[in-house]
Motif scaffolding. Sequence first.
Motif, short mmCIF file in Angstrom:
data_model
loop_
_atom_site.label_atom_id
_atom_site.label_comp_id
_atom_site.label_asym_id
_atom_site.label_seq_id
_atom_site.Cartn_x
_atom_site.Cartn_y
_atom_site.Cartn_z
N ILE A 307 -2.77 -3.42 -3.95
CA ILE A 307 -2.89 -2.99 -2.51
C ILE A 307 -2.31 -4.19 -1.56
N ASP A 308 -1.51 -3.93 -0.88
CA ASP A 308 -0.87 -4.91 -0.09
C ASP A 308 -1.58 -5.03 1.25
N LYS A 309 -1.98 -4.07 1.74
CA LYS A 309 -2.87 -4.09 2.78
C LYS A 309 -3.69 -2.66 3.32
N VAL A 310 -4.74 -2.91 3.91
CA VAL A 310 -5.43 -1.87 4.37
C VAL A 310 -6.11 -2.04 5.95
N ILE A 311 -5.47 -0.90 6.72
CA ILE A 311 -5.59 -1.02 7.98
C ILE A 311 -6.87 0.08 8.51
N GLU A 312 -7.74 -0.28 9.24
CA GLU A 312 -8.68 0.84 9.94
C GLU A 312 -8.17 1.08 11.18
N ILE A 313 -7.95 2.51 11.20
CA ILE A 313 -7.57 3.31 12.46
C ILE A 313 -8.90 3.47 13.28
N ASN A 314 -9.44 4.10 12.85
CA ASN A 314 -10.94 4.91 13.24
C ASN A 314 -11.89 4.62 12.50
N ASN A 315 -13.08 3.79 12.83
CA ASN A 315 -14.22 3.55 11.59
C ASN A 315 -15.10 4.89 11.82
#
Length: 320
Positions: A307-315
């Motif tokens: 996994i390169d990155k994890v982005i949270e858009i809506n929690n």
Amino acid sequence: MMIMTKNRISVIIPLLNESLNIDYLVGELNRTYSNVGNVDVEIIFVDDGSSDDSFEKLKSSSFGNYGVFLIKLSKNYGSHAAIRAGNQVAKGDYITFQGADLQDTVDLPLLLYQKISEGFDLVWAIRRTTKVGFLEKLFSGFYAALIKKYAFRNYPQKGIDICMYNKKIQYQLNQNIESNSSLQLQILSFGYKEAYVEYDKLERLHGRSKWTLSKKIKLLIDSFVAFSYAPIRFVTILGFSFFIIGSSWMFYVLWRKIFVGDVNSGWPALISTLLIGFGVTNISLGIIAEYLWRTLDSSRKRPVFIIDKVIEINNPSSLL
């Protein structure tokens, strides 16, 4: 006063170069999940090494009243590895997955949730109808027949693509991340209480399917090597069969030579025998080599995905 908490569904959507489908996909997700009253939903997009702008389009999209997470893998690992990556991030009580091409209707997870709420650990979505080409149908039927006969007797004749499972199965998948394996067959091998629902598989709207012939052949090989001893048994039976045939032929030739005397030596018979013998030997070595290679690959303990990155858009917690 007792506060009742709603269950949460995690929907994992692996994607690879699906830029043409992003806008319509997000629109359908907003239409389906923005006002679901009886359950909370989080969507986990897993970009499996896309070379187009799929990830950027998702980052800039406007999502509705549901949780959204974006996972970017370091490179293309395949859809099964992408789903496993999403499975590690999923926080739902029930987890499912579907394609970004919308051949599986967006509201399919809600149908699966209705069934799994009856007390099952696992619910499979079985294709009632499918709008795919003749060759794809033929391959799917061939694959299902082989798996049903040699690996899992309870494998549905029409095949399985999508399922919803609870946290017990999620835990098992996270503890046993298999490479060169079928995710669906691994889930099926756990033996948990299961049920089935039927759905209609749709036509792909945009772009070309990433499920190429080479990937289908790899899945067929992986499924048998990982979940069945049939190839090894085939080699054993083939070896005994040719031993019996060869021995019978040898005694027949000796009998003709001694008692009839009409057997003449000839290169064609010798070459045919050698070709058959070497052919069987090479097939046998190839099958055994598949097992040895997978043993070596497993012993290296290389990551199935990164996994390169994890982005949270809506929690999802903030949307309650």
